[in-house]
Design an enzyme around this catalytic site. Structure first.
Site, short mmCIF file in Angstrom:
data_model
loop_
_atom_site.label_atom_id
_atom_site.label_comp_id
_atom_site.label_asym_id
_atom_site.label_seq_id
_atom_site.Cartn_x
_atom_site.Cartn_y
_atom_site.Cartn_z
N ARG A 277 0.86 -1.18 0.00
CA ARG A 277 0.00 0.00 0.00
C ARG A 277 0.91 1.23 0.00
O ARG A 277 1.47 1.58 1.03
CB ARG A 277 -0.88 -0.02 1.26
CG ARG A 277 -2.00 0.97 1.27
CD ARG A 277 -2.59 1.07 2.67
NE ARG A 277 -1.74 1.88 3.53
CZ ARG A 277 -1.62 1.75 4.84
NH1 ARG A 277 -2.28 0.81 5.47
NH2 ARG A 277 -0.84 2.55 5.54
N HIS A 281 -3.68 4.46 4.67
CA HIS A 281 -4.77 3.49 4.79
C HIS A 281 -6.05 4.07 4.20
O HIS A 281 -6.75 3.44 3.43
CB HIS A 281 -4.98 3.11 6.25
CG HIS A 281 -6.23 2.34 6.50
ND1 HIS A 281 -6.39 1.05 6.07
CD2 HIS A 281 -7.39 2.69 7.10
CE1 HIS A 281 -7.60 0.63 6.41
NE2 HIS A 281 -8.23 1.61 7.03
N TYR A 290 4.19 6.02 11.09
CA TYR A 290 4.53 4.66 11.52
C TYR A 290 5.36 3.88 10.51
O TYR A 290 5.70 2.74 10.74
CB TYR A 290 3.25 3.87 11.88
CG TYR A 290 2.18 3.86 10.80
CD1 TYR A 290 2.25 2.98 9.73
CD2 TYR A 290 1.10 4.73 10.86
CE1 TYR A 290 1.29 2.96 8.75
CE2 TYR A 290 0.12 4.74 9.88
CZ TYR A 290 0.21 3.85 8.83
OH TYR A 290 -0.75 3.84 7.85
#
Lengths: 391, 451
Positions: A277, A281, A290
């Protein structure tokens, strides 16, 4: 036989860079186009894409580019306040195009919320793709017009629906199949595990298509699974394959293997499409909090579109004319998408009662009646019209 | 075709439910020509730093906010001059009539934008902010805080259900002797501690009752499970209303003398610091009248086929509390002097309103008073507290034209409503009792005669 260990010995150059599973014995990763655009041969999987002509390869490329453009435009629309939310699919184009383009029209698709590229390839109207993300409807389209369910937000729930549908196919004695999309995070959900138990027990014609994009929002896959996801299939007795999810041909080959098994009564298959990805998100997420930026760089080098571009270049197919044509197509789709989005009428208050039950329901009718009288109490003539229209 | 118009871009909700964002930097300046989706600004939300793509192709005419400012979602941040036919977002939305104004971005959380298509649409409503249907009832002070100062020794041994029971009943387990193995406190220990195993179930329900939240705005009806005090009240009222044949009598009295007495007593040193109200006097009058009419201080015991005559008075006072109606009673009220009675009444109502009435105070009543006058009501037909033979409702004290010394005068008048259980109280007894109470209020000096 192309079965459980079909992926063994796959060419998979550089596969050890994937997913932190260097020790992952058992399954190699099927790859037919290297990140550099080199077509590598595979003794078994080649057979499954032998029919893919140059023309079809060009068409696959176009789809990859168009859905990336859809994704970019929709992301912009969210930033411009036109969509409430959007789950970008950047980086996962090959997994989506390669799998959906292997399906027949009478196969049925159960997507998660990120399969908007699948929806485009399936022929879902562009505005319909955005409808739910704009908050204008609770579902964008009639699933039976395209044999594709509407996006499932509940993580992994669609695997159960798909299993049930596939049991239905079995009962009908049809030779169609179902495919269910879900992510790496979903494999930790009870629903997915239950679905795999049932699918295996009843040997249903279903493809479990797991896009391992490495991140379940901020949780890396290695924290969720101490084994490669593909190895989980064996625990359920489901033949499994690990495929380079950024390689449209490899994904297509694997999906065709699985569909062929399903149509022949061979039961379910689990495919782990190893991808990444590239974006957040959703538009409400900030992956820089992160994720190591180096990781993004590594994966950018394995871009699913770049390698098909390079392959077409090698074959002398990537002409200026072709490139301009694809760009024009992407631009046109983006324009249509934007127009469909901004021109979408807002739903009427009473629309909330539509599409709840397929047959009349007295309880719901009563609620609708109450609500329409409530709306009418504001003395708005438009409301009164709507009230009548809704009956 | 070359006409231009000014378009504003309002800050959208960039996350899910954000109310504001900070402009980090502008990537464009006034006068710049920008294309659709060109990055014009960097914005930081509570969730992420994001780039804002331009929603229009055109020329920047104004930047409304400086970098570093926190902007509320929905406020205009930048204006563009765009050509009407510049191929902007709505241009491709073919069939729309030219005359129709283009749609503004419909911001998340900002409701439907007024539409100008031929379709019937609802106009935007400017609803008056509805006031809550009821004030949220104040929560009873958490039980834990009452024990905050107790010793920090090891927690008494008990099981979670017992701790729950103790909490519900307002019992400090520290002070409950445990009868189980190694001092384990049992359910019965807690029950015995609060006053015997025959504790009415209602008391427990009362303790467990939770305050209902105020209904959400705009709801047309609110469905509340029947439980706790409400359930108990309902059961008690039904059982009372359908077992005891009620008779209700009314008497309207000139209570001016009683009110004058009240005023005098308030100034009396002996009552300094005591709360004297009409209720105090009515209670006293009831207690005096009961001496002459003990038949109303009694109970019909169906099970034993007996009429129980009480030689003491536990005087119940109906109280509206956050948890609903409760009728705590003052034990042996007949033995209290007026000053002590006033103290007990004040404590009882304060405790009830705080929702801290102990179960023991709720049981064992022999006769009750309900003060509907505080709500401005004159009279009613009160329903007996189960197990009691009479209940007196005192109405509001009103200045009313009234016969006084053969003239019409403006007097302070109150109506008394007495319901009694006709199984054990006859009309004669009930009427005499009510007349006595009335006489005492009309002429407090009668107390000397009656006592």
């Amino acid at each position: 036989m192309v079965t459980d260990d079909a992926g063994q010995g796959g060419t998979a150059a550089g596969q050890d860079n994937y997913a932190g599973h260097q020790d992952g014995a058992g399954h190699g990763m099927v790859q037919l186009i290297t990140p550099a655009g080199e077509r590598v041969s595979h003794p078994e999987y080649d057979l499954w894409v032998k029919d893919v002509s140059d023309e079809q390869l060009c068409s696959l490329y176009e789809d990859l580019v168009v859905i990336r453009r859809i994704d970019k435009e929709a992301t912009a629309l969210q930033r411009q306040g036109e969509l409430g939310l959007w789950p970008p699919l950047l980086g996962q184009e090959a997994s989506q195009v390669g799998s959906v383009r292997s399906l027949r029209d009478d196969d049925f698709i159960f997507p998660s919320y990120r399969e908007n590229g699948v929806a485009y390839c399936r022929g879902v109207d562009l505005a319909d793709i955005l409808r739910v993300w704009r908050g204008a409807a609770s579902g964008g389209w009639d699933p039976y017009t395209v044999n594709m369910a509407i996006p499932q937000i509940v993580i992994g729930a669609q695997t159960l629906h798909a299993t049930g549908y596939a049991m239905g196919i079995q009962n009908d004695g049809a030779d169609s199949a179902a495919i269910v999309y879900f992510g790496d995070g979903a494999t930790s959900e009870g629903d997915v595990n239950e679905a795999m138990v049932f699918a295996a027990s009843f040997q249903v014609p279903l493809v479990f298509f797991c896009q391992n994009n490495q991140w379940a929002i901020s949780e890396p896959v290695r924290l969720q699974s101490h084994t490669q996801l593909v190895d989980r299939g064996a625990g359920f007795g489901i033949p499994s394959m690990r495929v380079d999810g950024n390689d449209v041909l490899a994904v297509m080959a694997a999906t065709r293997v699985a569909l062929d098994r399903a149509r022949r009564g061979g039961g379910p298959t689990f495919i782990e499409a190893v991808t990444y990805r590239m974006g957040p998100h959703t538009t409400a997420d900030d992956p820089t909090r992160y994720r190591d930026p180096n990781e993004l760089e590594d994966w950018a080098a394995k871009d699913p579109i770049g390698r098909v571009h390079a392959l077409l270049d090698r074959k002398g197919l990537f002409t200026e004319e072709f490139e301009a044509g694809v760009r024009a197509k992407a631009d046109a789709v983006a324009r249509e998408l934007r127009a469909g989005c901004t021109g979408m009428p807002d739903p009427e208050p009473l629309d909330v009662f539509k599409h709840v039950y397929s047959t009349p329901n007295s309880w719901l009718d009563r609620q609708q009646d109450h609500y329409s009288r409530y709306l009418a109490s504001f003395g708005d003539p438009a409301g009164a019209t709507q009230e009548e229209g809704a009956r | 075709m070359t006409a231009t118009m000014i378009k504003e871009f309002r800050l959208p909700d960039l996350g899910e439910g954000l109310t504001e964002s900070e402009i980090v930097s502008w990537k464009v300046g006034v006068g710049d020509t920008v294309s659709l989706n060109q990055i014009i600004a960097e914005v930081e939300t509570a969730k992420a730093v994001v780039e804002l793509p331009s929603p229009f192709a055109g020329v920047i005419t104004a930047l409304h906010e400086q970098p570093g400012t926190v902007v509320e979602v929905g406020k205009p941040i930048v204006s563009f001059e765009v050509k009407d036919d510049a191929g902007n977002q709505t241009a491709a939305a073919a069939p729309a009539e030219v005359a129709l104004p283009k749609r503004e971005p419909n911001l998340v959380g900002y409701g439907a934008v007024v539409e100008s298509t031929g379709r019937p649409v609802r106009r935007q409503r400017t609803l008056v902010q509805p006031t809550p249907l009821a004030e949220p009832a104040p929560l009873a002070e958490p039980v834990e805080t009452r024990f905050a100062n107790t010793s920090t020794a090891e927690r008494p041994r008990s099981t979670p259900p017992v701790r729950k029971l103790a909490k519900d009943l307002g019992v400090d387990l520290e002070s409950v002797p445990g009868s189980g193995p190694r001092g384990l406190i049992t359910r019965d220990d807690v029950r015995n501690f609060v006053g015997g195993g025959d504790l009415p179930a209602a008391a427990q329900e009362l303790a467990a009752q939770e305050v209902q939240p105020a209904p959400a705005q705009g709801e047309r009806e609110v469905r509340t499970p029947i439980k706790g005090v409400r359930k108990f009240t309902a059961a008690a009222m039904v059982s009372s209303a359908f077992t005891a044949p009620h008779v209700t009598e009314f008497l309207t009295v000139d209570v001016t003398p009683a009110m004058e007495l009240l005023a005098r007593l308030k100034e009396n040193k002996a009552f300094a610091g005591h709360k004297l109200t009409p209720l105090t006097l009515v209670a006293r009058a009831v207690l005096i009248a009961l001496r002459r009419n003990p038949g109303l201080n009694a109970k019909w015991d169906e099970a034993n086929q007996e009429i129980v005559q009480f030689n003491y008075v536990n005087l119940g006072i109906a109280a509206a509390t956050p948890r609903g109606l409760t009728v705590p009673n003052i034990k042996d009220a007949d033995r209290l002097a007026l000053v002590d009675l006033s103290t007990e009444l004040a404590e009882l109502t304060d405790t009830a309103r705080a929702g801290k009435t102990s179960p023991a105070d709720l049981s064992g009543g022999t006769i009750s008073i309900t003060n509907i006058g505080v709500f401005g009501i004159d009279a009613g037909t009160p329903i007996l507290n189960p197990g009691e033979a009479a209940i007196l409702a005192m109405g509001a004290v009103r200045k009313t034209p009234w016969e006084y010394q053969d003239q019409v005068a403006l007097r302070q008048v109150m109506t008394l409503s007495l319901s009694f259980d006709h199984r054990l109280v006859d009309g004669e007894q009930g009427s005499r009792f009510l007349a006595d109470v009335g006489a005492l209020l009309a002429d407090p000096g009668m107390a000397l005669a009656m006592a």
